[in-house]
Design an enzyme around this catalytic site. Structure first.
Site, PDB file in Angstrom:
ATOM      1  CD  GLU A 301      -2.593   1.300   2.523  1.00 20.44           C
ATOM      2  OE1 GLU A 301      -3.219   2.613   2.679  1.00 20.44           O
ATOM      3  OE2 GLU A 301      -2.808   0.322   3.289  1.00 20.44           O
ATOM      4  CD  GLU A 388      -6.036   0.442   0.360  1.00 20.88           C
ATOM      5  OE1 GLU A 388      -6.263   1.121   1.368  1.00 20.88           O
ATOM      6  OE2 GLU A 388      -5.182  -0.394   0.540  1.00 20.88           O
ATOM      7  CG  ASP A 418      -8.992   2.174   3.641  1.00 17.19           C
ATOM      8  OD1 ASP A 418      -8.609   1.255   4.297  1.00 17.19           O
ATOM      9  OD2 ASP A 418      -8.261   3.142   3.450  1.00 17.19           O
ATOM     10  CD  GLU A 475      -6.811  -0.692   7.168  1.00 14.22           C
ATOM     11  OE1 GLU A 475      -6.296  -0.008   6.063  1.00 14.22           O
ATOM     12  OE2 GLU A 475      -7.365  -0.183   8.037  1.00 14.22           O
TER      13      GLU A 475
END
Length: 523
Positions: A301, A388, A418, A475
């Protein structure tokens, strides 16, 4: 002096009347009538009597014409004055709420030193406090009930504010911002007045069968009469209002000197940001995305990082927020994406590039074409790019967002939702739009093992992803306990400090080689 007598036509008519009256007075004083009779008697046979009669009639007609002309001109001047007054009212008032506007406020400022009315002078001699009010969530009302419904809301809000204070001292400065000038308030009453404004504005308003609500941010400050222009106090009230807005809806704040310093710092940072974008000083860093089932690296990312010339790291929320507000976000986005696509070309083909899109950019109908242009220039295949998008970005303009997502999918670009679970109507977004991946916010990952409710939520999210055939990314994975828990629940991809922090492009290449070597040694 009346405007009529200042006009050229008015002066001419008055001159005719004055001339006639003057002749009559002179004829009376000089016994002009006796001489006239003798003249007519002596020259009667030559038609003198007819000449005198004609002159008399002409003079009388001229006098009558002058009187009528004066009446017509007076009426014309009154109509003109009425039209000018109407035009002046239109120029100084908001046509929707019928409140005085910014121009009226500026005129009041200019006329303040020469006020003649003792009552108004006495009123302005008391404490003068300026309140700045801005509505929160007004755009959502427009989306719900349309612009006509939004107009109805503004009219009702204006009425409520005027019901609190003097209507002559309430101004609409445009959009959803209002200014109130209040007199004779102590510090305690100023705060109470600010709270009263918020309570009045935030009460539900019924429009077309909907009960709609808006929030209000209020800032205020007192005018130092005689020491500064009134607009200075209005500016400080604005600064306090924006500071209150930054703390969330329905806050009120009195101005503090630190707010001015904050604005100055922000202006300086904006200048630095503009220079940094032009110099390409903001760089993409890359945080690994790990396939939890195989342990292989499946992507990075890209995260924006800005280290100033003084070596200080400027937090992304700070400079990205400024870029969004100032319109620099598009240039920053294109520059970072171009850098990231160039770096991704050196990665293995199975390693994806994941890139964030700002909520502001989702209102850009040209977003897809901008992305494809960068991909074409860098020669990175669209299938290796993942965009995202946060849930909040989708509610700004749902129609435009749907078009953008369809265009991205058609181009072969993958879409990830996201911060899943932290925005608005997550399930509604999944039902309306097609996503290739959902990312579970780190706030859930951090507490899912210690909080039973959070654990159930994470289980539900992962189950939802499997049922919809959508991959899930967790995450904020920071320890092996979290990793084991996510593996047990069947999570697809992990991201967090346990696997690696965001790193520059050179370190990302080393990370790829090290990861490959470690997997080979354990095979």
């Amino acid at each position: 002096m009346p405007a009529f007598f200042q006009s050229r036509a008015g002066r001419q008519c008055v001159s005719v009347v004055v001339f006639g009256v003057t002749l009559w007075i002179l004829s009376t004083l000089l016994h002009f009538d006796d001489g006239l009779v003798s003249f007519m008697t002596g020259f009667g046979k030559y038609g003198a009597n007819k000449l005198i009669l004609a002159l008399g009639i002409a003079g009388a007609m001229s006098f009558i014409y002058s009187v009528l002309r004066i009446a017509d001109l007076r009426k014309e001047m009154e109509l003109r004055a009425t039209a000018q007054a109407k035009a002046d009212w239109t120029a100084t008032h908001d046509h929707l709420t019928r409140l005085p506007n910014r121009y009226a406020f500026e005129r009041k400022i200019l006329s303040r030193p020469i006020l003649d009315e003792e009552a108004e002078i006495e009123e302005w001699a008391r404490n003068v406090t300026i309140f700045s009010v801005d509505l929160d969530g007004f755009k959502k009302v427009n989306d719900l009930v349309g612009h006509k419904g939004g107009d109805v809301l503004l009219i009702e809000v204006a009425k409520r504010i005027c019901a609190i204070g003097n209507a002559d001292c309430v101004y609409r400065f445009g959009g959803d911002e209002f200014i109130i000038v209040a007199f004779g308030l102590t510090a305690q009453r100023e705060e109470r007045f600010a709270k009263l404004l918020i309570q009045a504005v935030t009460r539900p308003i019924h429009i077309d069968g909907f009960a709609v609500e808006v929030g209000a941010s209020v800032g205020y400050d007192r005018w130092a009469e005689g020491a500064e222009p009134l607009e200075n106090a209005a500016h400080r009230a604005d600064l306090a209002m924006y500071e209150a807005k930054s703390r969330g809806p329905n806050h009120h704040l009195v101005f503090e000197a630190s707010m001015q310093d904050k604005v100055a710092e922000r202006a300086a940072l904006e200048t630095r940001l503009r220079a940094a974008i032009s110099k390409k000083a903001i760089k993409p860093f890359y945080q690994p995305l790990i396939d939890l089932k195989t342990g292989q690296l499946c992507g990075f990312e890209a995260l924006a990082r800005w280290i100033g010339e003084d070596g200080v790291n400027i937090p992304p929320p700070v400079f990205i927020g400024i870029a969004e507000e100032t319109g620099m976000i598009t240039a920053l986005f294109e520059d970072l994406l171009a850098q990231a696509c160039g770096d991704a070309l050196a990665w293995p083909e199975q390693v994806m590039l994941s890139f964030n899109v700002s909520p502001v950019q989702m209102e850009d109908k040209l977003l897809t074409s901008r992305i494809l242009k960068v991909l074409s220039a860098s020669r990175l295949p669209p299938q290796r790019l993942e965009i995202e998008i946060t849930e909040n970005a989708l509610i700004q303009d749902p129609a435009v967002a749907a078009v953008v997502l369809d265009e991205l999918h058609a181009a072969g670009i993958q879409i990830a939702l996201d911060d899943f679970g932290t925005g608005y109507s997550s399930l509604a977004q999944l039902a309306r739009y097609r996503f290739d991946k959902i990312k579970i916010d780190k706030s859930f990952t951090a507490t899912c093992r210690d909080d039973e409710r959070q654990e159930k939520i994470v289980r539900a999210m992962l189950g939802l992803g499997r049922s919809l055939n959508i991959k899930t990314t967790a995450e904020g994975v920071e320890d092996h306990g979290q990793l084991a828990f996510l593996l047990q629940l069947g999570c697809d991809i992990g991201q967090g400090y346990l696997f690696g922090k965001a790193m520059p492009a050179a370190e990302a290449s080393i990370f790829i080689d090290d990861r490959k070597a470690n997997l080979a040694s354990t095979a």
